[in-house]
Every structure is written in structure tokens, then in C-alpha cells.
Design a protein around this motif. Structure first.
Motif, PDB file in Angstrom:
ATOM      1  N   MET A 170       0.794  -1.238   0.000  1.00  0.00           N
ATOM      2  CA  MET A 170       0.000   0.000   0.000  1.00  0.00           C
ATOM      3  C   MET A 170       0.823   1.283   0.000  1.00  0.00           C
ATOM      4  SD  MET A 170      -2.999  -0.838  -0.503  1.00  0.00           S
ATOM      5  CE  MET A 170      -3.825   0.732  -0.288  1.00  0.00           C
ATOM      6  N   TRP A 171       2.105   1.209   0.315  1.00  0.00           N
ATOM      7  CA  TRP A 171       2.911   2.428   0.412  1.00  0.00           C
ATOM      8  C   TRP A 171       2.820   3.262  -0.868  1.00  0.00           C
ATOM      9  CZ3 TRP A 171       4.978   5.935   3.304  1.00  0.00           C
ATOM     10  CH2 TRP A 171       5.946   6.792   2.759  1.00  0.00           C
ATOM     11  N   ASP A 172       2.905   2.592  -2.006  1.00  0.00           N
ATOM     12  CA  ASP A 172       2.975   3.301  -3.285  1.00  0.00           C
ATOM     13  C   ASP A 172       1.658   3.903  -3.735  1.00  0.00           C
ATOM     14  OD1 ASP A 172       5.596   2.991  -3.697  1.00  0.00           O
ATOM     15  OD2 ASP A 172       5.426   1.175  -4.917  1.00  0.00           O
ATOM     16  N   ARG A 173       0.571   3.531  -3.072  1.00  0.00           N
ATOM     17  CA  ARG A 173      -0.716   4.071  -3.511  1.00  0.00           C
ATOM     18  C   ARG A 173      -1.468   4.784  -2.389  1.00  0.00           C
ATOM     19  NH1 ARG A 173      -3.343   1.183  -6.638  1.00  0.00           N
ATOM     20  NH2 ARG A 173      -1.786  -0.368  -7.210  1.00  0.00           N
ATOM     21  N   THR A 174      -0.766   5.062  -1.294  1.00  0.00           N
ATOM     22  CA  THR A 174      -1.430   5.720  -0.164  1.00  0.00           C
ATOM     23  C   THR A 174      -0.827   7.092   0.081  1.00  0.00           C
ATOM     24  OG1 THR A 174      -1.815   3.580   0.884  1.00  0.00           O
ATOM     25  CG2 THR A 174      -2.017   5.506   2.302  1.00  0.00           C
ATOM     26  N   ILE A 175      -1.693   8.057   0.304  1.00  0.00           N
ATOM     27  CA  ILE A 175      -1.239   9.382   0.742  1.00  0.00           C
ATOM     28  C   ILE A 175      -1.814   9.575   2.142  1.00  0.00           C
ATOM     29  CG2 ILE A 175      -1.133  11.847   0.206  1.00  0.00           C
ATOM     30  CD1 ILE A 175      -2.029  11.065  -2.655  1.00  0.00           C
ATOM     31  N   THR A 176      -0.929   9.689   3.105  1.00  0.00           N
ATOM     32  CA  THR A 176      -1.335   9.805   4.501  1.00  0.00           C
ATOM     33  C   THR A 176      -1.396  11.286   4.877  1.00  0.00           C
ATOM     34  OG1 THR A 176      -0.141   7.745   4.959  1.00  0.00           O
ATOM     35  CG2 THR A 176      -0.716   9.124   6.869  1.00  0.00           C
ATOM     36  N   CYS A 177      -2.559  11.733   5.315  1.00  0.00           N
ATOM     37  CA  CYS A 177      -2.689  13.125   5.788  1.00  0.00           C
ATOM     38  C   CYS A 177      -2.868  13.093   7.295  1.00  0.00           C
ATOM     39  CB  CYS A 177      -3.910  13.801   5.173  1.00  0.00           C
ATOM     40  SG  CYS A 177      -3.896  13.818   3.374  1.00  0.00           S
ATOM     41  N   SER A 178      -2.152  13.931   7.991  1.00  0.00           N
ATOM     42  CA  SER A 178      -2.350  14.005   9.433  1.00  0.00           C
ATOM     43  C   SER A 178      -1.924  15.389   9.909  1.00  0.00           C
ATOM     44  CB  SER A 178      -1.580  12.900  10.156  1.00  0.00           C
ATOM     45  OG  SER A 178      -2.047  12.787  11.482  1.00  0.00           O
ATOM     46  N   SER A 179      -1.944  15.578  11.205  1.00  0.00           N
ATOM     47  CA  SER A 179      -1.566  16.904  11.711  1.00  0.00           C
ATOM     48  C   SER A 179      -1.106  16.805  13.149  1.00  0.00           C
ATOM     49  CB  SER A 179      -2.736  17.869  11.591  1.00  0.00           C
ATOM     50  OG  SER A 179      -3.533  17.830  12.747  1.00  0.00           O
ATOM     51  N   LEU A 180      -0.576  17.923  13.628  1.00  0.00           N
ATOM     52  CA  LEU A 180      -0.150  17.986  15.022  1.00  0.00           C
ATOM     53  C   LEU A 180      -1.294  18.454  15.920  1.00  0.00           C
ATOM     54  CD1 LEU A 180       2.505  17.771  13.435  1.00  0.00           C
ATOM     55  CD2 LEU A 180       3.525  19.425  14.998  1.00  0.00           C
ATOM     56  N   SER A 181      -2.388  18.886  15.281  1.00  0.00           N
ATOM     57  CA  SER A 181      -3.478  19.568  15.999  1.00  0.00           C
ATOM     58  C   SER A 181      -4.039  18.778  17.167  1.00  0.00           C
ATOM     59  CB  SER A 181      -4.634  19.860  15.043  1.00  0.00           C
ATOM     60  OG  SER A 181      -4.244  20.783  14.070  1.00  0.00           O
ATOM     61  N   LYS A 182      -4.458  17.551  16.894  1.00  0.00           N
ATOM     62  CA  LYS A 182      -5.156  16.783  17.922  1.00  0.00           C
ATOM     63  C   LYS A 182      -4.152  16.083  18.831  1.00  0.00           C
ATOM     64  CE  LYS A 182      -9.051  17.577  15.609  1.00  0.00           C
ATOM     65  NZ  LYS A 182      -9.242  18.393  14.410  1.00  0.00           N
ATOM     66  N   THR A 183      -3.074  15.564  18.257  1.00  0.00           N
ATOM     67  CA  THR A 183      -2.117  14.793  19.053  1.00  0.00           C
ATOM     68  C   THR A 183      -1.404  15.670  20.081  1.00  0.00           C
ATOM     69  OG1 THR A 183      -1.809  13.334  17.176  1.00  0.00           O
ATOM     70  CG2 THR A 183      -0.108  13.263  18.853  1.00  0.00           C
ATOM     71  N   TYR A 184      -1.144  16.937  19.701  1.00  0.00           N
ATOM     72  CA  TYR A 184      -0.408  17.809  20.630  1.00  0.00           C
ATOM     73  C   TYR A 184      -1.255  18.991  21.086  1.00  0.00           C
ATOM     74  CZ  TYR A 184       3.180  14.909  18.538  1.00  0.00           C
ATOM     75  OH  TYR A 184       3.891  13.822  18.079  1.00  0.00           O
ATOM     76  N   SER A 185      -2.563  18.908  20.872  1.00  0.00           N
ATOM     77  CA  SER A 185      -3.503  19.933  21.353  1.00  0.00           C
ATOM     78  C   SER A 185      -3.091  21.324  20.879  1.00  0.00           C
ATOM     79  CB  SER A 185      -3.587  19.893  22.886  1.00  0.00           C
ATOM     80  OG  SER A 185      -3.783  18.566  23.305  1.00  0.00           O
ATOM     81  N   MET A 186      -2.921  21.478  19.592  1.00  0.00           N
ATOM     82  CA  MET A 186      -2.488  22.764  19.035  1.00  0.00           C
ATOM     83  C   MET A 186      -3.230  23.033  17.720  1.00  0.00           C
ATOM     84  SD  MET A 186       1.392  21.300  18.640  1.00  0.00           S
ATOM     85  CE  MET A 186       2.115  22.747  17.949  1.00  0.00           C
ATOM     86  N   THR A 187      -4.569  22.971  17.799  1.00  0.00           N
ATOM     87  CA  THR A 187      -5.379  23.099  16.578  1.00  0.00           C
ATOM     88  C   THR A 187      -5.204  24.462  15.912  1.00  0.00           C
ATOM     89  OG1 THR A 187      -7.300  23.824  17.842  1.00  0.00           O
ATOM     90  CG2 THR A 187      -7.133  21.468  17.405  1.00  0.00           C
TER      91      THR A 187
END
Ligand code: GLN
Length: 391
Positions: A220-237
Motif C-alpha cells: 500500500m505504500w505506493d498508492r497511499t497518501i497519509t494526511c495528518s496533523s499535530l493539531s489533535k495529538t499535541y492539542s495545538m489546533t
């Protein structure tokens, strides 16, 4: 006046953000927009104070400060076991919100179809429309919000070029099982489709459930685009620091789109946020514990008030869908306005998250600290006064 962009015509204002405004207007406790009310980690606040004096105050490299990208690669490898090249496989964006749009703009062409599970985080529809794509919706059915593999396959057969997967899922609270992820991965490979994930709640998962990243599954690496953020994990939305991770061919396109749209996320905030990525495992365990406590307090409280939720326990994220079918409202929007005005609690109408007509759910979040949640529960004990006479 010259004509406006017709693509923007179907877009409406964000209900999540509008209901937060309605909450403020009525001085309600805002359980509409999902954000925590505790501070970001101390190490980040200290770094912010230092950088305020020392800089940088000028542009970062457009695709993200090297220090932050290196830290993201370290963290991603530690948690997911997949090595990431910070030079060629990461773009730092203005929140996961920008990451998702840039991901779509990088892989879909106008006229392409994009598969989206419904209920869905409200941005996914507008994101697809802005990218010129047509959404194909796949139901996650109450009360378990599981998908039917045949319906996923039908979406690919209709030509969906990409699947958007929010995992853990906002608003359903699903954290997809290994088996479900394998099914989706197999279908994406069979139909040669992209998977674009939104993993912003990756560290807010309730045992025994565990987070599985699509990109880490075989093939799946070659066909996946992972979106994430620091907002929720580090409480900095409010910092608006997100990122996308993908194979170099996608990232080289995403870098250009991101560059021309924003030039880049705030350099000072990228630098200040960087130490968060090197926090020890105990940080994530304590974050999880905090949310387990909030979830238990809030859901037990709703249970005591005999408020019905759409599923017994969220598996991840910090949302709960409350069933309002018994209140006799024709419109969940009216219910939410009355809830803010007469009960003093802000919520989001559930219909905003569903493609199919839905009028019996509202979304509340339990990301707030325990005193706020207790106060909200006290107010919600008055919710029965919204019950309308049935004819
Ligand atoms: N993801 C959060 C929610 O669903 C916040 C959305 C936003 O306003 N950016 O409420």
C-alpha cells in the motif's frame, strides 16, 4: 457582475464552524467544533518563547522546515515501522485540511470519481468538488458503522480513482479493524486506486482497538497518501500544522501545489512544534488515558441521563452521535440551535456528515476537560425540555 466560479456553487458554509459561532452567541458550552481545551506540551511552549526572540521569522522552505520534516520521519518510523524520506516523501501543510485538498489535487483530474464513506468529515465533499471530482458515497451503516465490501467494490467498479479514508473516523468513532483495512487495501490494489487517509486521531484510539495505518500495509505504500496533523495529538489546533506523506512521485506534485497555494505553513510555528515529535511514548499513553477518562465520564453521563447514542462506545476520535429521533424535530439544525439557546450546549447537526438524508443525529465532542464536560452534562439534563408534542 462577471460570473463566479460554478464549482463553488454547491459549497455551503461549514456547519462545524457555524455552530461554534451559534454556541458563542448563546454563551453555550461549545461541544460543536472538535478541539481540546488543554495546553500543548510544555516543551513546545518553551520552544515558542525561545524562537519568538531567536527566530526564524521569515519563510520556511515551502515543503516544510527540514528539522520538522526530519522529526516527522523519525516519529512516523517509530510508530508505523515504515521508513520515510524527509526530503522526498513529506510535505508540511497548513493543517490536515490543506493536506487533504493538496493530496486530491495531486492525483485526481476534473471528472474523476472519488469514493467517500458516509458519514464523513464535512470537508471531504467540498475538497472533492474543488478538485473537480465527483464524490461516490459508500454507506457506513448504523449502529456499527461497518462497511459492506461489495459496496466498496461497486464504488471502484464505477471508476473511483481514489478512496478517502478517515481512520479513526470523524464522526462515526470507528477505528477500522485489521481485517477491514486488509479488505480495503486488497480492493484498492485490485482496482489500481489511490487511498488518501485522514489520520488526525491516530493517537486517540481506545483499547482494545488500535490504529492501523493504510500506508504500512503490504503493497500500500505506493498508492497511499497519509494526511495528518499535530493539531489533535499535541492539542495545538490553532497552529495549523499538518502534513502529508506519500511516495516521491506524488509528493513532488503535492510540493508544487502546496507551494503555489500557501508558500508554506508558519515557519516560527513549525520550528516551535518540532520538539513535540520527539516526546517519549509516555506522552502518547497519557494522552490516551486523558481521552479514555473524558470518554467514560461523558458517555456514562449521557447514559445516566438516558440520552441515546448511535453506538455504545467510540473506538477512536472524540465524537459521539446522539440520537434525537424522540424529540419530534423535523430538522436537526433547528434542534441544534434550540440546544445552544435553551439548554446551553453547542452541537453539530448530524445531517451535515451524511450524504443520505439523515435527521435523527447530532454530533457532540468530548475533547473538553472534565469540569467542562460535567457542566455540559448538567445542562444536558435539561434536554428533555426540547421534546415536542407528537401528533
Ligand atoms: N476536526 C474538527 C471537527 O470535526 C475541527 C474541524 C475544523 O473546524 N477544522 O470538529
Amino acid at each position: 457582475m462577471p460570473a463566479l466560479n460554478h464549482r463553488a456553487e454547491p459549497l455551503s458554509d461549514s456547519w462545524i464552524r457555524s455552530m461554534t459561532q451559534v454556541s458563542r452567541q448563546h454563551e453555550a458550552i461549545d461541544l460543536a467544533q472538535g478541539f481540546p481545551d488543554h495546553q500543548p506540551p510544555q516543551v513546545v511552549l518553551d520552544e515558542l518563547a525561545r524562537i519568538a526572540h531567536d527566530g526564524p521569522h521569515q519563510y520556511a522552505i515551502s515543503c516544510g522546515s527540514p528539522r520538522l520534516r526530519e522529526a516527522l520521519a523519525r516519529k512516523q518510523e517509530a510508530f508505523r515501522g515504515t521508513p520515510v524520506d524527509p526530503e522526498r516523501e513529506i510535505v508540511v501543510t497548513c493543517g490536515a485540511t490543506e493536506a487533504m485538498l493538496v493530496a486530491l489535487l495531486s492525483v485526481v483530474n476534473p471528472g474523476d470519481k472519488v469514493a467517500i464513506f458516509t458519514p464523513y468529515y464535512e470537508n471531504f465533499g467540498p475538497d472533492s468538488i474543488i478538485a473537480g471530482a465527483t464524490p461516490v458515497y459508500i454507506p457506513l451503516r448504523e449502529p456499527t458503522f461497518e462497511f459492506d465490501a461489495d459496496e466498496v467494490e461497486a464504488a471502484f467498479k464505477k471508476g473511483a480513482k481514489a478512496l478517502i479514508l478517515c481512520n479513526p473516523s470523524n464522526p462515526s468513532g470507528r477505528s477500522f479493524t485489521h481485517h477491514e483495512m486488509d479488505v480495503l487495501a486488497a480492493l484498492a490494489q485490485k482496482y489500481d486506486a489511490w487511498v488518501i487517509t485522514d489520520e488526525v486521531y491516530e493517537h486517540i484510539v481506545y483499547p482494545p482497538h488500535e490504529h492501523i495505518s493504510m500506508a504500512a500495509l503490504p503493497g500500500m505504500w505506493d498508492r497511499t497518501i497519509t494526511c495528518s496533523s499535530l493539531s489533535k495529538t499535541y492539542s495545538m489546533t490553532g497552529w495549523r500544522i499538518g502534513y502529508l506523506i506519500g511516495p516521491p512521485a506524488v509528493v513532488s506534485v503535492a510540493k508544487k501545489i502546496h507551494d503555489f497555494v500557501t508558500v508554506g505553513a508558519s515557519s516560527i510555528l513549525q520550528e516551535a512544534a518540532t520538539p513535540a515529535l520527539d516526546l517519549p511514548p509516555e506522552y502518547y499513553a497519557s494522552l490516551q488515558e486523558t481521552y479514555i477518562q473524558r470518554r467514560d465520564l461523558f458517555l456514562n453521563g449521557l447514559d445516566d441521563l438516558k440520552v441515546t447514542t448511535s453506538r455504545t462506545e467510540p473506538e477512536g476520535g472524540y465524537y459521539v452521535l446522539v440520537d434525537i429521533a424522540d424529540y419530534g424535530y423535523d430538522s436537526d439544525e433547528d434542534f441544534c440551535v434550540d440546544l445552544a439557546e435553551k439548554v446551553g450546549v453547542g452541537a453539530v447537526p448530524g445531517s451535515m456528515f451524511f450524504h443520505e438524508p439523515t435527521n435523527h443525529l447530532i454530533r457532540l465532542n468530548f475533547a473538553r476537560d472534565e469540569a467542562v464536560l460535567t457542566n455540559a452534562l448538567n445542562r444536558l439534563s435539561e434536554m428533555s425540555k426540547l421534546r415536542r408534542a407528537r401528533f
